[in-house]
Design a protein around this motif. Structure first.
Motif, PDB file in Angstrom:
ATOM      1  N   ALA A 156      45.759  23.520  38.257  1.00 36.32           N
ATOM      2  CA  ALA A 156      44.800  24.322  38.839  1.00 36.32           C
ATOM      3  C   ALA A 156      43.398  23.870  38.859  1.00 36.32           C
ATOM      4  CB  ALA A 156      44.892  25.699  38.412  1.00 36.32           C
ATOM      5  N   PRO A 157      42.346  24.103  39.831  1.00 36.91           N
ATOM      6  CA  PRO A 157      42.806  24.856  41.125  1.00 36.91           C
ATOM      7  C   PRO A 157      43.235  24.024  42.114  1.00 36.91           C
ATOM      8  CG  PRO A 157      40.200  24.224  40.796  1.00 36.91           C
ATOM      9  CD  PRO A 157      41.030  23.752  39.412  1.00 36.91           C
ATOM     10  N   THR A 158      44.102  24.504  42.792  1.00 39.47           N
ATOM     11  CA  THR A 158      44.573  23.612  44.022  1.00 39.47           C
ATOM     12  C   THR A 158      44.914  24.683  45.178  1.00 39.47           C
ATOM     13  OG1 THR A 158      46.907  23.983  43.153  1.00 39.47           O
ATOM     14  CG2 THR A 158      45.806  21.827  42.980  1.00 39.47           C
ATOM     15  N   THR A 159      44.629  24.486  46.382  1.00 38.13           N
ATOM     16  CA  THR A 159      44.870  25.056  47.545  1.00 38.13           C
ATOM     17  C   THR A 159      46.337  24.768  47.887  1.00 38.13           C
ATOM     18  OG1 THR A 159      42.623  25.211  48.371  1.00 38.13           O
ATOM     19  CG2 THR A 159      44.526  25.796  49.885  1.00 38.13           C
ATOM     20  N   SER A 199      48.188  29.381  49.774  1.00 37.85           N
ATOM     21  CA  SER A 199      47.939  30.292  48.556  1.00 37.85           C
ATOM     22  C   SER A 199      46.715  29.917  47.847  1.00 37.85           C
ATOM     23  CB  SER A 199      49.175  30.131  47.652  1.00 37.85           C
ATOM     24  OG  SER A 199      48.803  30.495  46.583  1.00 37.85           O
ATOM     25  N   LEU A 200      45.898  30.550  47.377  1.00 36.21           N
ATOM     26  CA  LEU A 200      44.872  30.502  46.569  1.00 36.21           C
ATOM     27  C   LEU A 200      45.077  31.282  44.986  1.00 36.21           C
ATOM     28  CD1 LEU A 200      41.860  31.285  48.986  1.00 36.21           C
ATOM     29  CD2 LEU A 200      42.888  28.936  48.678  1.00 36.21           C
ATOM     30  N   VAL A 201      46.147  31.484  45.072  1.00 36.69           N
ATOM     31  CA  VAL A 201      46.810  32.145  43.800  1.00 36.69           C
ATOM     32  C   VAL A 201      46.331  31.162  42.527  1.00 36.69           C
ATOM     33  CG1 VAL A 201      48.560  32.965  42.221  1.00 36.69           C
ATOM     34  CG2 VAL A 201      48.448  33.437  44.852  1.00 36.69           C
ATOM     35  N   ASP A 202      46.536  30.024  42.668  1.00 38.87           N
ATOM     36  CA  ASP A 202      46.216  29.106  41.613  1.00 38.87           C
ATOM     37  C   ASP A 202      44.341  28.490  41.837  1.00 38.87           C
ATOM     38  OD1 ASP A 202      48.540  28.948  40.694  1.00 38.87           O
ATOM     39  OD2 ASP A 202      49.273  27.175  41.501  1.00 38.87           O
ATOM     40  N   GLY A 203      43.936  28.959  42.694  1.00 33.75           N
ATOM     41  CA  GLY A 203      42.402  28.705  42.879  1.00 33.75           C
ATOM     42  C   GLY A 203      42.320  27.964  44.121  1.00 33.75           C
ATOM     43  N   TYR A 204      41.186  27.511  44.433  1.00 32.94           N
ATOM     44  CA  TYR A 204      40.825  26.864  45.716  1.00 32.94           C
ATOM     45  C   TYR A 204      40.190  25.238  45.353  1.00 32.94           C
ATOM     46  CZ  TYR A 204      37.716  25.515  49.591  1.00 32.94           C
ATOM     47  OH  TYR A 204      37.333  24.734  50.586  1.00 32.94           O
ATOM     48  N   ASP A 205      40.529  24.388  46.195  1.00 32.57           N
ATOM     49  CA  ASP A 205      39.891  23.077  46.122  1.00 32.57           C
ATOM     50  C   ASP A 205      39.552  22.410  47.439  1.00 32.57           C
ATOM     51  OD1 ASP A 205      42.675  22.266  46.465  1.00 32.57           O
ATOM     52  OD2 ASP A 205      42.365  20.419  45.334  1.00 32.57           O
ATOM     53  N   TYR A 232      37.961  37.827  41.794  1.00 34.72           N
ATOM     54  CA  TYR A 232      38.413  36.524  42.471  1.00 34.72           C
ATOM     55  C   TYR A 232      39.107  36.760  43.560  1.00 34.72           C
ATOM     56  CZ  TYR A 232      40.925  32.403  43.624  1.00 34.72           C
ATOM     57  OH  TYR A 232      41.506  31.384  44.268  1.00 34.72           O
ATOM     58  N   SER A 233      40.375  37.563  43.787  1.00 34.47           N
ATOM     59  CA  SER A 233      41.061  37.644  44.671  1.00 34.47           C
ATOM     60  C   SER A 233      40.281  38.658  45.945  1.00 34.47           C
ATOM     61  CB  SER A 233      42.306  38.226  44.269  1.00 34.47           C
ATOM     62  OG  SER A 233      42.089  39.787  43.770  1.00 34.47           O
ATOM     63  N   LYS A 234      39.416  39.384  45.461  1.00 35.69           N
ATOM     64  CA  LYS A 234      38.778  40.122  46.622  1.00 35.69           C
ATOM     65  C   LYS A 234      37.597  39.099  47.129  1.00 35.69           C
ATOM     66  CE  LYS A 234      38.857  44.631  44.236  1.00 35.69           C
ATOM     67  NZ  LYS A 234      38.290  45.744  43.601  1.00 35.69           N
ATOM     68  N   ARG A 235      37.120  38.345  46.732  1.00 34.45           N
ATOM     69  CA  ARG A 235      36.273  37.313  47.375  1.00 34.45           C
ATOM     70  C   ARG A 235      37.023  36.491  48.106  1.00 34.45           C
ATOM     71  NH1 ARG A 235      30.960  36.228  43.573  1.00 34.45           N
ATOM     72  NH2 ARG A 235      30.089  38.477  43.425  1.00 34.45           N
ATOM     73  N   ALA A 236      38.182  35.732  47.690  1.00 38.18           N
ATOM     74  CA  ALA A 236      38.812  34.915  48.249  1.00 38.18           C
ATOM     75  C   ALA A 236      39.385  35.633  49.728  1.00 38.18           C
ATOM     76  CB  ALA A 236      40.051  34.417  47.500  1.00 38.18           C
ATOM     77  N   LYS A 237      39.893  36.667  49.478  1.00 39.27           N
ATOM     78  CA  LYS A 237      40.420  37.397  50.568  1.00 39.27           C
ATOM     79  C   LYS A 237      39.319  37.749  51.512  1.00 39.27           C
ATOM     80  CE  LYS A 237      44.100  38.873  52.184  1.00 39.27           C
ATOM     81  NZ  LYS A 237      45.463  37.916  52.194  1.00 39.27           N
ATOM     82  N   ALA A 285      45.027  33.998  53.629  1.00 40.88           N
ATOM     83  CA  ALA A 285      45.475  33.312  52.552  1.00 40.88           C
ATOM     84  C   ALA A 285      46.046  34.273  51.457  1.00 40.88           C
ATOM     85  CB  ALA A 285      44.583  32.194  51.911  1.00 40.88           C
ATOM     86  N   TYR A 286      46.956  33.791  50.593  1.00 40.06           N
ATOM     87  CA  TYR A 286      47.362  34.790  49.362  1.00 40.06           C
ATOM     88  C   TYR A 286      46.110  34.605  48.568  1.00 40.06           C
ATOM     89  CZ  TYR A 286      52.295  36.016  49.442  1.00 40.06           C
ATOM     90  OH  TYR A 286      53.494  36.808  49.427  1.00 40.06           O
ATOM     91  N   SER A 287      45.724  35.659  48.030  1.00 41.65           N
ATOM     92  CA  SER A 287      44.585  35.904  46.971  1.00 41.65           C
ATOM     93  C   SER A 287      45.105  36.033  45.487  1.00 41.65           C
ATOM     94  CB  SER A 287      43.652  36.711  47.295  1.00 41.65           C
ATOM     95  OG  SER A 287      43.953  38.419  47.518  1.00 41.65           O
ATOM     96  N   TYR A 288      46.439  36.776  45.269  1.00 42.12           N
ATOM     97  CA  TYR A 288      46.950  37.183  44.056  1.00 42.12           C
ATOM     98  C   TYR A 288      48.228  37.302  44.370  1.00 42.12           C
ATOM     99  CZ  TYR A 288      46.976  41.980  45.048  1.00 42.12           C
ATOM    100  OH  TYR A 288      47.140  43.441  45.501  1.00 42.12           O
TER     101      TYR A 288
END
Length: 376
Positions: free
Chosen positions: A147-150, A168-174, A293-298, A304-307
């Motif tokens: 992590a982090p990986t999209t 999925s952004l469950v592991d993070g975003y790159d 994190y998941s709220k902002r990612a969403k 995308a999956y956020s959690y």
């Protein structure tokens, strides 16, 4: 009579020898053609690097018949097809800022840089790593990326003969990502089942032409401030100033950067707590909810999956059909989609009405009924 018997014996011997030769030829090992791997009823995944820099895509199989390669070098603006079996489940991601080289196997002294398609001589070994998505000193990954990986995740033939897939952004975003399922051909994609996650201005560009067609855009973040969504403590690097990377540090006070980006660790990857990872006593939806994190990612990547339990607003499905194809594109440009939320509707004043619509859309997505209602 004796002459006929001799002739018959000679013919039988000749037939026997010819049969042996034919059998030997049929059993001779052949060099497999990686362009046409021996997978029956396969599915095609076209991996496209639309970024301005090279990446090393990687594929991890969790079930079924995997592809002929699990990692390779992909230059900017290039693509490559891989094939997986109808029973395949797995994930796909891009490794960034990679550097591989041959080193002395005992002293680890660097001998020369390598990219791909090379032979490791005796007494040498492959060394090196990647900034994001790293799976060790290997071009072909045998492990999941760090992590982090999209991630692009697939189950090619799941419940009710549906192919399920998600970003999925469950592991993070790159990196930004788009998944396009092809219908009759790449020119006729299932546009309303095409999730797009764009979370960085430095890696993005405006959509145009057919790419803009029927996209349900998420405009929670403007193009100018999209880089601010990641909680600062989740940024992968404390500072990137002066360091060569495709991920500049998002410092608005630095005019040479102008609000860039650095990869973002998910809350689970950052804290590794049971609450953030939905594990232990929080391993069910009733006890594990979205975090900051998941709220902002969403917000920035609505589809995308956020959690871990972000299922019904993140899972896409199309009928599992022989020969069906998918395109996974890195750095697609434009802005994120929010397709499932758009189908749910956000203008209702009744929470129960929204819930009922949400359950219907989830059911329709899972059963692949959306085509019946003209939604894909």
């Amino acid at each position: 009579m004796a002459a006929k018997s001799t002739t018959l014996t000679t013919l039988l011997r000749l037939f026997y020898v010819c049969s042996l030769v034919q059998y030997a030829v049929s059993q001779r090992p052949t060099t497999p053609d990686i362009r046409i791997p021996p997978i029956s009823d396969n599915r095609t995944i076209s991996i496209v690097n639309n970024c301005s820099f090279p990446v090393y895509p990687a594929v991890l199989t969790t079930n079924g018949t995997g592809p002929y390669t699990t990692g390779f070098y992909l230059p900017s603006k290039q693509s490559r097809n891989v094939w997986v079996g109808w029973d395949w489940s797995g994930r796909l991601w891009a490794r960034t800022n990679c550097s591989f080289y041959l080193a002395n196997s005992t002293t680890s002294v660097k001998i020369r840089d390598v990219v791909d398609n090379f032979t490791i001589p005796d007494g040498q070994k492959l060394a090196g790593n990647c900034l994001t998505g790293d799976c060790g000193s290997a071009i072909e990954c045998q492990l999941s990326g760090l992590a982090p990986t999209t991630l692009a995740e697939f189950t090619m033939t799941g419940w009710m003969q549906q192919t399920f897939y998600d970003i999925s952004l469950v592991d993070g975003y790159d990196l930004d990502m788009k998944i396009t399922p092809f219908h009759d051909s790449p020119e006729k994609p299932r546009v309303n089942n095409t999730p797009i996650c764009v979370a960085s201005t430095t890696l993005s560009s405006a959509l145009a032409g057919t790419d803009l067609y029927q996209n349900s855009l998420n405009e929670s973040f403007s193009f100018n401030n999209i880089h601010r969504w990641c909680p600062r403590q989740n940024l992968l690097f404390t500072s990137q100033k002066g360091k060569q990377s495709v991920f500049p540090y998002p410092d608005d006070d630095d005019p040479t950067i102008g609000g860039g980006w650095t990869p973002c660790l998910s809350a689970c990857a950052y804290t590794q707590s049971e609450w953030d990872c939905c594990t232990g006593k929080h391993d069910k939806a009733e006890t594990c909810g979205p975090n900051l994190y998941s709220k902002r990612a969403k917000q920035v990547c609505g589809d995308a999956y956020s959690y871990a339990y972000d299922d019904y607003l993140s899972t896409f499905a199309v009928p599992s059909v022989k020969g069906e194809g998918f395109e996974v594109m890195f750095c697609p440009g434009g802005v994120s989609t929010n397709i499932l939320k758009t189908l749910l509707g956000s203008g209702s004043s009744s929470g129960l009405q929204d819930l009922g619509r949400g359950l219907w859309v989830s059911f329709a997505v899972v059963l692949g009924l959306l085509p019946w209602f003209g939604l894909i």
